[in-house]
Design a protein around this motif. Sequence first.
Motif, PDB file in Angstrom:
ATOM      1  N   ARG A   1      -5.757  56.973   7.253  1.00 46.83           N
ATOM      2  CA  ARG A   1      -5.067  57.971   8.083  1.00 46.83           C
ATOM      3  C   ARG A   1      -4.516  59.130   7.253  1.00 46.83           C
ATOM      4  NH1 ARG A   1      -4.073  56.364  13.391  1.00 46.83           N
ATOM      5  NH2 ARG A   1      -4.738  54.218  13.818  1.00 46.83           N
ATOM      6  N   HIS A   2      -4.767  59.095   5.936  1.00 48.81           N
ATOM      7  CA  HIS A   2      -4.379  60.178   5.034  1.00 48.81           C
ATOM      8  C   HIS A   2      -2.865  60.439   5.050  1.00 48.81           C
ATOM      9  CE1 HIS A   2      -8.659  60.962   4.632  1.00 48.81           C
ATOM     10  NE2 HIS A   2      -8.747  61.091   5.951  1.00 48.81           N
ATOM     11  N   VAL A   3      -2.111  59.351   5.040  1.00 46.69           N
ATOM     12  CA  VAL A   3      -0.654  59.433   4.938  1.00 46.69           C
ATOM     13  C   VAL A   3      -0.209  58.458   3.846  1.00 46.69           C
ATOM     14  CG1 VAL A   3      -0.335  60.114   7.347  1.00 46.69           C
ATOM     15  CG2 VAL A   3      -0.322  57.689   6.736  1.00 46.69           C
ATOM     16  N   SER A   4       1.065  58.465   3.545  1.00 48.45           N
ATOM     17  CA  SER A   4       1.562  57.568   2.501  1.00 48.45           C
ATOM     18  C   SER A   4       1.822  56.172   3.061  1.00 48.45           C
ATOM     19  CB  SER A   4       2.865  58.120   1.912  1.00 48.45           C
ATOM     20  OG  SER A   4       3.917  57.994   2.857  1.00 48.45           O
ATOM     21  N   PRO A   5       1.751  55.156   2.205  1.00 52.72           N
ATOM     22  CA  PRO A   5       2.082  53.800   2.664  1.00 52.72           C
ATOM     23  C   PRO A   5       3.481  53.698   3.263  1.00 52.72           C
ATOM     24  CG  PRO A   5       0.950  53.704   0.562  1.00 52.72           C
ATOM     25  CD  PRO A   5       1.231  55.154   0.833  1.00 52.72           C
ATOM     26  N   ASP A   6       4.428  54.482   2.741  1.00 50.64           N
ATOM     27  CA  ASP A   6       5.792  54.433   3.267  1.00 50.64           C
ATOM     28  C   ASP A   6       5.847  54.923   4.708  1.00 50.64           C
ATOM     29  OD1 ASP A   6       6.871  53.366   0.984  1.00 50.64           O
ATOM     30  OD2 ASP A   6       7.481  55.286   0.131  1.00 50.64           O
ATOM     31  N   GLN A   7       5.006  55.896   5.047  1.00 52.43           N
ATOM     32  CA  GLN A   7       4.978  56.383   6.423  1.00 52.43           C
ATOM     33  C   GLN A   7       4.448  55.304   7.369  1.00 52.43           C
ATOM     34  OE1 GLN A   7       2.818  60.054   5.107  1.00 52.43           O
ATOM     35  NE2 GLN A   7       4.114  61.080   6.643  1.00 52.43           N
ATOM     36  N   ILE A   8       3.452  54.562   6.907  1.00 55.48           N
ATOM     37  CA  ILE A   8       2.918  53.456   7.717  1.00 55.48           C
ATOM     38  C   ILE A   8       3.966  52.346   7.832  1.00 55.48           C
ATOM     39  CG2 ILE A   8       1.120  51.707   7.891  1.00 55.48           C
ATOM     40  CD1 ILE A   8       0.141  54.537   8.416  1.00 55.48           C
ATOM     41  N   ARG A   9       4.650  52.069   6.736  1.00 58.13           N
ATOM     42  CA  ARG A   9       5.672  51.006   6.768  1.00 58.13           C
ATOM     43  C   ARG A   9       6.807  51.353   7.730  1.00 58.13           C
ATOM     44  NH1 ARG A   9       4.851  51.219   1.017  1.00 58.13           N
ATOM     45  NH2 ARG A   9       3.564  49.450   0.328  1.00 58.13           N
ATOM     46  N   GLU A  10       7.108  52.635   7.864  1.00 56.73           N
ATOM     47  CA  GLU A  10       8.168  53.050   8.783  1.00 56.73           C
ATOM     48  C   GLU A  10       7.797  52.702  10.225  1.00 56.73           C
ATOM     49  OE1 GLU A  10      10.641  57.088  10.118  1.00 56.73           O
ATOM     50  OE2 GLU A  10       9.012  57.209   8.655  1.00 56.73           O
ATOM     51  N   VAL A  11       6.549  52.987  10.598  1.00 56.50           N
ATOM     52  CA  VAL A  11       6.091  52.641  11.947  1.00 56.50           C
ATOM     53  C   VAL A  11       6.027  51.124  12.104  1.00 56.50           C
ATOM     54  CG1 VAL A  11       4.225  52.896  13.634  1.00 56.50           C
ATOM     55  CG2 VAL A  11       4.764  54.778  12.070  1.00 56.50           C
ATOM     56  N   LEU A  12       5.577  50.470  11.064  1.00 57.59           N
ATOM     57  CA  LEU A  12       5.476  49.010  11.090  1.00 57.59           C
ATOM     58  C   LEU A  12       6.844  48.366  11.302  1.00 57.59           C
ATOM     59  CD1 LEU A  12       3.951  46.345  10.686  1.00 57.59           C
ATOM     60  CD2 LEU A  12       4.118  46.705   8.211  1.00 57.59           C
ATOM     61  N   ALA A  13       7.851  48.913  10.641  1.00 63.99           N
ATOM     62  CA  ALA A  13       9.195  48.346  10.747  1.00 63.99           C
ATOM     63  C   ALA A  13       9.717  48.375  12.183  1.00 63.99           C
ATOM     64  CB  ALA A  13      10.159  49.101   9.832  1.00 63.99           C
ATOM     65  N   HIS A  14       9.305  49.376  12.955  1.00 66.92           N
ATOM     66  CA  HIS A  14       9.764  49.494  14.339  1.00 66.92           C
ATOM     67  C   HIS A  14       8.997  48.560  15.276  1.00 66.92           C
ATOM     68  CE1 HIS A  14      11.453  53.328  12.780  1.00 66.92           C
ATOM     69  NE2 HIS A  14      12.397  53.074  13.673  1.00 66.92           N
ATOM     70  N   ASN A  15       7.968  47.915  14.752  1.00 64.13           N
ATOM     71  CA  ASN A  15       7.168  47.023  15.595  1.00 64.13           C
ATOM     72  C   ASN A  15       7.268  45.564  15.174  1.00 64.13           C
ATOM     73  OD1 ASN A  15       5.262  48.636  17.592  1.00 64.13           O
ATOM     74  ND2 ASN A  15       5.487  49.862  15.742  1.00 64.13           N
ATOM     75  N   ARG A  16       8.191  45.262  14.297  1.00 63.43           N
ATOM     76  CA  ARG A  16       8.430  43.870  13.909  1.00 63.43           C
ATOM     77  C   ARG A  16       9.353  43.215  14.938  1.00 63.43           C
ATOM     78  NH1 ARG A  16       7.592  42.593   8.179  1.00 63.43           N
ATOM     79  NH2 ARG A  16       6.881  44.455   7.078  1.00 63.43           N
ATOM     80  N   SER A  17       9.023  42.005  15.302  1.00 65.98           N
ATOM     81  CA  SER A  17       9.864  41.239  16.227  1.00 65.98           C
ATOM     82  C   SER A  17      10.371  39.997  15.513  1.00 65.98           C
ATOM     83  CB  SER A  17       9.062  40.816  17.470  1.00 65.98           C
ATOM     84  OG  SER A  17       8.591  41.949  18.162  1.00 65.98           O
ATOM     85  N   GLY A  18      11.647  39.678  15.730  1.00 67.96           N
ATOM     86  CA  GLY A  18      12.225  38.482  15.121  1.00 67.96           C
ATOM     87  C   GLY A  18      11.964  37.245  15.963  1.00 67.96           C
ATOM     88  N   ARG A  19      12.576  36.161  15.592  1.00 70.49           N
ATOM     89  CA  ARG A  19      12.442  34.912  16.349  1.00 70.49           C
ATOM     90  C   ARG A  19      13.139  35.051  17.702  1.00 70.49           C
ATOM     91  NH1 ARG A  19      13.055  33.103  10.975  1.00 70.49           N
ATOM     92  NH2 ARG A  19      11.455  31.575  10.353  1.00 70.49           N
ATOM     93  N   THR A  20      12.525  34.479  18.729  1.00 67.10           N
ATOM     94  CA  THR A  20      13.128  34.497  20.055  1.00 67.10           C
ATOM     95  C   THR A  20      14.449  33.732  20.034  1.00 67.10           C
ATOM     96  OG1 THR A  20      10.918  34.537  21.038  1.00 67.10           O
ATOM     97  CG2 THR A  20      12.764  33.947  22.477  1.00 67.10           C
ATOM     98  N   LEU A  21      15.513  34.390  20.527  1.00 72.32           N
ATOM     99  CA  LEU A  21      16.865  33.820  20.535  1.00 72.32           C
ATOM    100  C   LEU A  21      17.342  33.459  19.132  1.00 72.32           C
ATOM    101  CD1 LEU A  21      16.667  31.488  23.678  1.00 72.32           C
ATOM    102  CD2 LEU A  21      17.499  33.848  23.535  1.00 72.32           C
ATOM    103  N   GLY A  22      16.667  34.000  18.125  1.00 71.20           N
ATOM    104  CA  GLY A  22      17.102  33.791  16.756  1.00 71.20           C
ATOM    105  C   GLY A  22      16.563  32.551  16.078  1.00 71.20           C
TER     106      GLY A  22
END
Length: 291
Positions: A246-267
């Motif tokens: 996508r011709h961007v930096s890995p940090d830019q991809i990681r930023e989008v990735l961070a917003h799509n991480r989900s934790g454990r349900t109910l913790g």
Amino acid sequence: MSFSYFVRMHWAAFRALLVLTVITGIAYPLFIWLVAQIPGLHDKAEGSILTANGKPVGSRLIGQLFTDKDGNPLPQYFQSRPSAAGNGYDPLSSGASNLGPESIVDTSGKPSLLTTVCSRSAAVGLLERVDGSRPFCTGGGVGAVLSVIGPRDARGNVVHPTRVVSVNEPCQTTQAPFLTLYEGVRVECAKFGEDYAIGQIVPIRGTAPAHPAVPADAVTASGSGLDPNISPAYADLQVARVAKARHVSPDQIREVLAHNRSGRTLGFFGEPCVNVLQLNLQLDHKYPVSS
């Protein structure tokens, strides 16, 4: 039976039919529909559909492949985990391969679970430019398994090998077996049509690291074959490739990735995960690939 009695019985049955029709055919479905409109439940009730440019492209709850017409991974997209459902993520063929940990010897035309995992790991390693080796796998991406033939002791273990065959490496597809010698006996490659079940089947661990660079979910399918998520570890492995495509930096991809991480349900239920379709759609919106 009198006519009046006949009429009363059928009238009672008809009234029961009307009441049950109203309850089960109208009231209950209406109640369920109203519950489905509650905020937080509405999206799931509608299939959790994700859209791009106003058009539905898939469900958040069902995975899909991100490959070209030949089945090759598209480099600009995060890849899903493998699927055993039909040709991959077919909701009409949901299911697993039904192969277990004892599936280590390839049969005619059908690889074992071990060889399937080994070949997937090698392919992911090549795609992501990391070490794709795994314990009990050959460098060529098949199960590192020997058939050791010779006299056995009371426990059934071969004590003096007279012949050793690498059962998952046919002579027609390999120059030499993954192992040269086993207990002083030269290792042969397998020959098509020969049955090596007479020997003791011995998996060889090899020198691969105990914790492979390629995560387990990158090489194994889910029980349903429809899992829409991957582990954060598998997602992290793909960042460099996606960023380059996508011709961007890995940090830019990681930023989008961070917003799509989900934790454990109910913790505490399940494991942290990343929804692949949702992530790829956001990447297409933020960092589109020019055709």
